[in-house]
Enzyme design. Structure first.
Site, PDB file in Angstrom:
ATOM      1  N   ALA A 129       0.172   5.985   4.424  1.00  8.29           N
ATOM      2  CA  ALA A 129       0.552   7.537   4.753  1.00  8.29           C
ATOM      3  C   ALA A 129      -0.138   7.328   6.230  1.00  8.29           C
ATOM      4  O   ALA A 129      -0.399   6.526   6.917  1.00  8.29           O
ATOM      5  CB  ALA A 129      -0.053   8.391   4.128  1.00  8.29           C
TER       6      ALA A 129
ATOM      7  N   GLN B 246      -4.160   4.649   3.745  1.00  2.00           N
ATOM      8  CA  GLN B 246      -3.300   3.966   2.760  1.00  2.00           C
ATOM      9  C   GLN B 246      -4.100   3.844   1.351  1.00  2.00           C
ATOM     10  O   GLN B 246      -5.128   3.947   1.260  1.00  2.00           O
ATOM     11  CB  GLN B 246      -2.987   2.741   3.285  1.00  2.00           C
ATOM     12  CG  GLN B 246      -3.695   1.703   3.979  1.00  2.00           C
ATOM     13  CD  GLN B 246      -3.286   0.481   4.690  1.00  2.00           C
ATOM     14  OE1 GLN B 246      -2.740   0.987   5.595  1.00  2.00           O
ATOM     15  NE2 GLN B 246      -3.745  -0.503   4.644  1.00  2.00           N
TER      16      GLN B 246
ATOM     17  N   ASP C 111       1.658  19.784   0.005  1.00  3.14           N
ATOM     18  CA  ASP C 111       2.437  18.699   0.101  1.00  3.14           C
ATOM     19  C   ASP C 111       3.032  18.099  -0.960  1.00  3.14           C
ATOM     20  O   ASP C 111       3.035  17.143  -1.766  1.00  3.14           O
ATOM     21  CB  ASP C 111       1.406  17.630   0.685  1.00  3.14           C
ATOM     22  CG  ASP C 111       2.056  16.348   1.548  1.00  3.14           C
ATOM     23  OD1 ASP C 111       3.175  16.544   1.773  1.00  3.14           O
ATOM     24  OD2 ASP C 111       1.457  15.262   1.627  1.00  3.14           O
TER      25      ASP C 111
END
Length: 657
Positions: A238, A242, A389
């Protein structure tokens, strides 16, 4: 016409020049490490001279680039000497010494690091110029819409190239359907899947430092996929970190380890510092009608907060603590955090096997979508902390048929008054109680307090009624969430002095949009309003809050809710509430998992039991008050009827009575 052709030809040359010369700039090591090694301006001047040679045949480009860089150099120098506080610069070795966003601290930090600032400004400007001028060519040629998909993909690649800050900005903008066209929304949403990983050797060094061990192999054994050199590859990458899959050496437990990107805080701090300067410049000289600096500060605060993995752990644990007191406790969860292996830069949780909810072919996915909707409504309207998110990769169906929600770095908080106001607003819109809408808009932050007296005569209420009309009524919603948000944005543009979209609403819209997209992918008749009704029914029927009681009256009586003598129950809405409550209880508790084929009779029996429990609960609720009121009316009416019949049957007295 000839002028347009000449302009297009010139822009062609300009765009080609940028495109052809970008490899030249890529040879320059634009990294923070190399910037830090520059101890004087002589090296910087020499490099700028070398760069200028590559552009010597394109004076227009040199003029634009020179203007851009001059602004940053001059503004940085002025900020160094223009503030009395700058004469005593901070001795901190970090732009944010308190580990939270601080624009003033960053200004003090970078005012002493002019070469670093200018080098990053060069990198951003050179990398971005090509895209900017291709956009300009599209405008000149009237091909903006025609090339939108291509430009959106180019923008996603550009933001990825510019690094974590710009990836996060792109991801933030990907929810703003009120600002961007569908093509750019699609392009920016692809940023979730295209972030490049950093070297695993660096990640291991970070783990060893954070865990205080000489070798990570003494603690865990990586069990993910290896590359051709035998190095472990992350299972996901991301913008800020990670994730690796590993196994605990002592217990054999499978775990997920999220490692933060190296130097990411300083990268974000530098970019926010530059963008803040650009925002101030645009506000002052371009006359843009928005608080650009405030927007950058809001982004910066959010991005820096996400860097604190201990805060993310607290968000996840807070969700689990809150959901434990609801019927959802057995069907939805967040991965358990391993506190001993988690720090500000490393987050370690249990490993969760599962498949993305939007890609699952199991029969219970429809039920899990309902559970997801009830979960997000519970977070928003009950727990007060909303997961911001919810892209499909963060919603998993486990082999046991439970819903797992990943990645709790970004949340938004809603206070209890705002939660009740949202429930009231939904009840007023559904019941057509439009007299209450102006007050709702004020409490929800859609209109400023200074304009409260003007809202009734502005036409905003009627426009909102039209926007929500198709969204609320009927079976399948006629207007998807994104379309509703776009129309609200149009209203904000046309009534900008009266109507505004509050920041928290963008996150709510994103959550609903993602969940609606998953639902429609499974069932073309999916209705997000139908999915909201069960939770709304549960809150209206069982909540003891006085304001919720008034919202319940509004829902079942409509605008006549305060006319206690003459108000009449809308039995269709009452039936919706009772059915919705039953659906919430069975869905939230997971009772339909594995029971998708139960008969209508079995379903209604379950609903009846839940409704009886609700009516005869020991705690006094607004529902009980309404039921007693209606029962009294029935008994009173029936008593009058019986007395009339007795009078008619008894005849008359001699005096005529």
């Amino acid at each position: 016409k000839n002028n347009n052709k000449l302009a297009a030809s010139t822009l062609d040359d300009f765009g080609s020049a940028i495109h052809n010369n970008i490899p030249f700039f890529e040879k320059i090591p634009f990294t923070l490490d190399s910037a830090k090694s520059m101890l004087n301006l002589n090296v910087l001047v020499t490099e700028i001279q070398h760069v200028a040679v590559g552009w010597s045949n394109h004076p227009l480009i040199l003029a634009v680039l020179t203007s851009f860089l001059t602004y940053f150099v001059v503004s940085t120098l002025l900020s160094s000497f223009g503030d009395e506080n700058e004469h005593n610069p901070s001795s901190s070795s970090k732009p944010y010494p308190l580990d939270r966003y601080d624009a003033d601290a960053a200004r003090r930090y970078y005012s002493q690091r002019l070469p670093t600032v200018v080098r990053r400004a060069i990198q951003i400007s050179v990398t971005s110029l090509g895209f900017g001028f291709y956009i300009l060519m599209d405008v000149v040629r009237n091909k903006v819409e025609q090339n939108a998909d291509e430009r959106a993909s180019e923008l996603a690649r550009l933001l990825t190239k510019l690094g974590p800050t710009f990836i996060k900005i792109g991801q933030t903008l990907s929810i703003r359907t009120d600002l961007l066209s569908p093509a750019y929304i699609r392009g920016l949403q692809s940023l979730q899947d295209r972030v490049p990983a950093f070297d695993t050797a660096i990640a291991i060094k970070i783990l060893e430092t954070e865990w205080g061990v000489s070798s990570v192999d003494s603690v865990v054994e990586f069990c993910g996929v290896s590359d051709e050199n035998g190095s472990q590859e992350p299972v996901a990458a991301a913008s800020l970190g990670q994730v690796y899959k590993a196994r605990m050496k002592e217990t054999g437990q499978e775990i997920a380890i999220k490692v933060q990107r190296p130097d990411v805080e300083e990268q974000i701090a530098l970019d926010m510092y530059l963008l803040r300067g650009v925002g101030a410049f645009l506000k002052k000289f371009a006359g843009i009608n928005t608080d650009a600096v405030g927007t950058v500060d809001a982004w910066g605060a959010g991005f820096v907060d996400e860097l604190d993995y201990l805060a993310e752990a607290r968000n996840s644990e807070g969700f689990m603590d809150g959901i434990a007191s609801t019927p959802l406790k057995d069907v939805v969860f967040a991965p358990r955090v391993l506190d001993g292996l988690s720090t500000r830069s490393v987050l370690t949780t249990e490993w969760v096997d599962g498949e993305r909810l939007d890609r699952s072919s199991n029969e219970d996915v429809t039920v899990l979508c309902s559970i997801a909707m009830n979960t997000y409504l519970t977070m928003m309207l009950e727990l007060g902390t909303l997961h911001c998110d919810p892209h499909p990769g963060n919603l998993l169906r486990t082999p046991e048929g439970r819903l797992c929600i990943l990645d709790w770095g970004m949340v938004t908080r809603l206070d209890s008054d705002l939660q009740i106001s949202l429930i009231e607003h939904m009840a007023h819109l559904t019941s057509g109680d439009y007299d209450e809408i102006p007050r709702d808009l004020l409490l929800l932050g859609f209109i400023p307090e200074s304009k409260a007296d003007s809202i009734e005569d502005s036409g905003v209420v009627q426009v909102l009624a039209d926007i929500y009309g198709a969204f609320i009524t009927g079976g399948r919603v006629a207007a998807p969430v994104n379309e509703v948000v776009a129309k609200l944005s149009e209203l904000s543009s046309s009534k900008g002095n009266l109507f505004q979209i509050p920041p928290y609403f963008a996150y709510i819209a994103k959550s609903f949009s993602v969940l609606e997209g998953i639902g429609l992918g499974i069932n073309a008749e999916y209705s997000i309003i139908s999915e909201c009704l069960p939770y709304t029914s549960k809150r209206l029927l069982s909540d003891q809050n006085e304001r919720t009681g008034v919202a319940l009256s509004s829902f079942i009586f409509g605008p006549d809710k305060f006319d206690l003598k003459n108000r009449v129950v809308d039995y269709k809405r009452a039936e919706q509430l009772i059915t919705g409550f039953g659906k919430y209880t069975t869905s939230a508790a997971g009772e339909l998992l594995g029971k998708e084929k139960q008969t209508p009779t079995e379903t209604m029996e379950g609903y009846a039991d839940e409704v009886l429990d609700l009516i005869f609960t020991k705690e006094e609720t607004p529902l009980q008050g309404i039921l007693l009121e209606q029962l009294a009316k029935i008994l009173s009416s029936e008593s009058r009827s019986i007395w009339t019949r007795l009078e008619d049957a008894s005849g008359t007295l001699p005096d005529g009575r």
